[in-house]
Design a protein around this motif. Structure first.
Motif, PDB file in Angstrom:
ATOM      1  N   ALA A   1       0.742  -1.137  -0.194  1.00 38.81           N
ATOM      2  CA  ALA A   1       0.066  -0.085   0.023  1.00 38.81           C
ATOM      3  C   ALA A   1       1.067   1.243   0.093  1.00 38.81           C
ATOM      4  CB  ALA A   1      -0.913   0.002   1.307  1.00 38.81           C
ATOM      5  N   ALA A   2       2.235   1.166   0.345  1.00 36.23           N
ATOM      6  CA  ALA A   2       3.157   2.378   0.172  1.00 36.23           C
ATOM      7  C   ALA A   2       3.816   2.550  -0.897  1.00 36.23           C
ATOM      8  CB  ALA A   2       3.953   2.165   1.364  1.00 36.23           C
ATOM      9  N   CYS A   3       3.486   1.719  -2.051  1.00 34.44           N
ATOM     10  CA  CYS A   3       3.959   1.837  -3.288  1.00 34.44           C
ATOM     11  C   CYS A   3       3.612   2.941  -4.221  1.00 34.44           C
ATOM     12  CB  CYS A   3       3.635   0.376  -4.126  1.00 34.44           C
ATOM     13  SG  CYS A   3       4.664   0.443  -5.757  1.00 34.44           S
ATOM     14  N   PRO A   4       4.453   3.902  -4.796  1.00 35.65           N
ATOM     15  CA  PRO A   4       3.686   5.145  -5.443  1.00 35.65           C
ATOM     16  C   PRO A   4       3.713   4.762  -6.910  1.00 35.65           C
ATOM     17  CG  PRO A   4       6.157   5.230  -5.138  1.00 35.65           C
ATOM     18  CD  PRO A   4       5.839   3.998  -4.122  1.00 35.65           C
ATOM     19  N   VAL A   5       4.104   3.687  -7.495  1.00 35.48           N
ATOM     20  CA  VAL A   5       3.877   3.218  -8.767  1.00 35.48           C
ATOM     21  C   VAL A   5       2.495   2.708  -9.271  1.00 35.48           C
ATOM     22  CG1 VAL A   5       6.316   3.363  -8.974  1.00 35.48           C
ATOM     23  CG2 VAL A   5       5.328   1.042  -8.594  1.00 35.48           C
ATOM     24  N   ALA A   6       1.839   2.721  -8.426  1.00 32.63           N
ATOM     25  CA  ALA A   6       0.565   2.039  -8.759  1.00 32.63           C
ATOM     26  C   ALA A   6      -0.209   2.673  -9.956  1.00 32.63           C
ATOM     27  CB  ALA A   6      -0.365   1.941  -7.495  1.00 32.63           C
ATOM     28  N   GLY A   7      -0.313   3.978  -9.792  1.00 31.03           N
ATOM     29  CA  GLY A   7      -0.592   4.770 -11.113  1.00 31.03           C
ATOM     30  C   GLY A   7       0.037   4.613 -12.293  1.00 31.03           C
TER      31      GLY A   7
ATOM     32  N   ALA B   1      -5.330   5.386  -8.143  1.00 24.07           N
ATOM     33  CA  ALA B   1      -4.559   6.450  -7.834  1.00 24.07           C
ATOM     34  C   ALA B   1      -4.486   7.188  -9.171  1.00 24.07           C
ATOM     35  CB  ALA B   1      -3.110   5.879  -7.606  1.00 24.07           C
TER      36      ALA B   1
ATOM     37  N   VAL C   1       1.654  10.369  -2.769  1.00 18.77           N
ATOM     38  CA  VAL C   1       1.277   9.692  -4.087  1.00 18.77           C
ATOM     39  C   VAL C   1       0.915   8.391  -4.075  1.00 18.77           C
ATOM     40  CG1 VAL C   1       2.386   8.732  -6.297  1.00 18.77           C
ATOM     41  CG2 VAL C   1       2.662  11.000  -5.563  1.00 18.77           C
ATOM     42  N   ALA C   2       1.410   7.308  -2.886  1.00 20.20           N
ATOM     43  CA  ALA C   2       0.980   6.011  -2.739  1.00 20.20           C
ATOM     44  C   ALA C   2      -0.630   6.104  -1.972  1.00 20.20           C
ATOM     45  CB  ALA C   2       1.933   5.350  -1.770  1.00 20.20           C
TER      46      ALA C   2
ATOM     47  N   ILE D   1      -1.703   4.467   5.928  1.00 19.64           N
ATOM     48  CA  ILE D   1      -1.340   3.273   5.073  1.00 19.64           C
ATOM     49  C   ILE D   1      -1.097   2.005   5.964  1.00 19.64           C
ATOM     50  CG2 ILE D   1       0.767   2.487   3.763  1.00 19.64           C
ATOM     51  CD1 ILE D   1       1.166   5.161   2.403  1.00 19.64           C
TER      52      ILE D   1
ATOM     53  N   GLN E   1      -3.092  -1.599   4.952  1.00 16.49           N
ATOM     54  CA  GLN E   1      -2.400  -2.743   4.984  1.00 16.49           C
ATOM     55  C   GLN E   1      -1.414  -2.794   6.199  1.00 16.49           C
ATOM     56  OE1 GLN E   1       0.657  -2.785   2.082  1.00 16.49           O
ATOM     57  NE2 GLN E   1       0.055  -4.770   1.299  1.00 16.49           N
TER      58      GLN E   1
ATOM     59  N   ALA F   1       6.511   8.303 -11.367  1.00 15.36           N
ATOM     60  CA  ALA F   1       5.288   8.137 -10.553  1.00 15.36           C
ATOM     61  C   ALA F   1       5.040   9.637  -9.674  1.00 15.36           C
ATOM     62  CB  ALA F   1       5.599   6.977  -9.457  1.00 15.36           C
TER      63      ALA F   1
END
Lengths: 111, 384
Positions: free
Chosen positions: A60-66, B11, B76-77, B123, B127, B300
């Motif tokens: 859930a902390a991953c910024p590349v989801a978008g 997102a 962003v996340a 966050i 999770q 990102a």
């Protein structure tokens, strides 16, 4: 009708094969593994010109989801045509677990 | 061109205003980085810089630059708007410090770290896993360091700030180890190392030998643990960006372990170990992580695509070679040390230029530069 796709799928078989091939081209750049092999695709529905894809991320902390979601849209439009209405939903339930990875992904990572 | 519809809660791709806002935050962070580098070079006698940059080299690099970037990543996340309070406050702190107002800057950074802690807690609610909890703990260390900085504490600030950086990176790597076979002993060791690091940071506020030795021991142990158990041991056999990132990570882990040993030596009074202790962590570990991940994270954060190329290896190799020369030169060979320091700065500047060139090329391609990597790494998947 149940098909042998690597994710839950509802729709026409031919479209499903094109969708599966497209989704297998979307990768997580950090792990060099595809989102399908990682078990991130929770479900796909194809009806007419509309395709809905439900995915999750390992973190859930991953910024590349978008970015990954944009890649999904790009690959599906390339495979099915630019008239395709692509809906991508990011969800966190059920929580991702390593057991969702494909056998070949687990082999690649030494499991 | 057909409609491209996205439903919440994805997102969202940033609209123009939000994209411009994110770019402004990245630009302020880059300004803080540039000023911090100038201050660092001036300290080595390798250039000149404004007094505020010389006096607050660490604050500009850690709180102003990295605090803003890490906060922006977390925002962003998380998605939404509220999470952006942290990077905005952090960038404001950087601007205030450059304006010669360190107390005001520190106050902004306290606010930023509180906001980052709140975003990290959100966050964890999404999770609740060891790595998300550790990210929140790391945010608390940034808060502790910022409070110390604002109050003018003589001890503990650097350890808190380094703890923030090291644990943030370790948490993100810990998450990826979930993909690897379970190793109960490794998990126990990781928890022990984390506990030691936290105890060492607390002890460091009091000063003295014990805190310094414990901190160095924790860094050395963490570098060794990451070298042994990280996913990079696998992805080094991949190709393209994944291999580059793995190379940067593994080199960084080696520096972290060496820096930990140097930290212990420094605590025992070996002043000559200071540069390796501080810059083994800051340059060898943290900046190697930055170079290794920027090609993936910058798109990102900014919404601007870029494609990885092997040219990125040049600044990465330059960074590590120049750091080795700098440390080997030590205080006994000031001219070599200064030249190596300039080469450190050149490596970072070269990397920034390559990133900008890749972003410009992607804009010119207008949709030709898609994913950072094409297709899954079949070589990685074929390995028995």
């Amino acid at each position: 009708m149940k098909y042998d796709f690597p994710f839950p799928y509802c729709g026409e078989r031919e479209a499903g094969e094109a969708i599966a091939a497209a989704l297998q081209r979307v990768i997580d750049p950090e792990m060099a593994l595809g989102i399908v092999d990682l078990g991130l695709v929770y479900g796909v529905e194809a009806e007419g010109a509309a395709v809905r894809v439900r995915i999750t991320m390992t973190s859930a902390a991953c910024p590349v989801a978008g970015l990954i979601m944009d890649d999904i849209v790009r690959e599906l439009e390339a495979a099915l045509g630019t008239d395709t209405q692509v809906h991508v939903e990011l969800c966190w339930e059920p929580p991702w677990a390593p057991e969702l990875m494909s056998p070949r992904a687990r082999r690649a990572l030494g499991a | 061109m057909g409609a491209r519809a996205h439903e919440p809660p994805r997102a969202p791709r940033p609209g123009r205003v939000r994209a411009a806002g994110r770019l402004a935050l990245v630009a302020i962070a880059a300004l803080s980085l540039a000023a911090g580098i100038a201050g660092g070079l001036a300290r080595m006698g390798a250039g000149s810089a404004p007094p505020v940059a010389i006096a607050h080299h660490a604050a500009l690099m850690i709180a102003g630059f990295l605090g803003t970037v890490i906060s922006l990543e977390r925002a962003v996340a998380l998605g939404g708007t509220v999470g952006f309070a942290a990077p905005v406050a952090s960038a404001a702190g950087a601007v205030l410090l450059l304006a010669g107002l360190p107390s005001a800057a520190g106050t902004c950074w306290i606010a930023a770290s509180l906001a980052l802690l709140a975003a990290s807690a959100a966050i964890v609610r999404r999770q609740a896993l060891p790595h998300t909890v550790l990210l929140a703990v790391a945010s608390a260390l940034w808060l502790a360091g910022n409070v110390g900085f604002t109050l003018g504490a003589r001890e503990g600030v650097i350890e808190s700030w380094f703890g923030f950086l090291v644990l943030t990176i370790a948490a993100e790597r810990l998450e990826l180890t979930r993909l690897l076979p379970r190793r109960p002993l490794a998990r126990v060791c990781f928890r022990a190392i984390t506990a030691l690091l936290l105890a060492a940071v607390l002890a460091s506020f009091r000063g003295g030998l014990a805190g310094g030795v414990a901190f160095g021991l924790a860094l050395a142990a963490l570098g060794s643990w990451l070298w042994r158990y990280d996913l990079a041991r696998r992805t080094i056999h991949a190709s393209g960006f994944a291999r580059f990132a793995a190379a940067a990570l593994l080199a960084g882990y080696a520096w972290l372990a060496c820096a930990g040993v140097a930290w212990i030596a420094l605590a025992w009074g070996c002043i000559g170990a200071r540069d390796l202790a501080l810059h083994g962590v800051a340059l060898g570990f943290v900046f190697s992580m930055i170079l290794g991940h920027a090609p993936m994270v910058l798109p990102a954060l900014t919404g601007m695509r870029m494609r990885f190329s092997n040219a990125f290896y040049v600044p990465l190799v330059l960074l590590h070679v120049s750091l080795a020369v700098r440390v080997a030169a030590g205080n006994g060979h000031a001219a070599w040390r200064a030249a190596a320091g300039r080469a450190n700065a050149l490596a970072i500047a070269l990397f920034a230029l390559l990133v900008i060139a890749a972003l410009v090329r992607a804009r010119q391609d207008r949709g030709g530069a898609g994913a950072i990597m094409e297709g899954p790494d079949l070589a990685l998947c074929r390995r028995p």
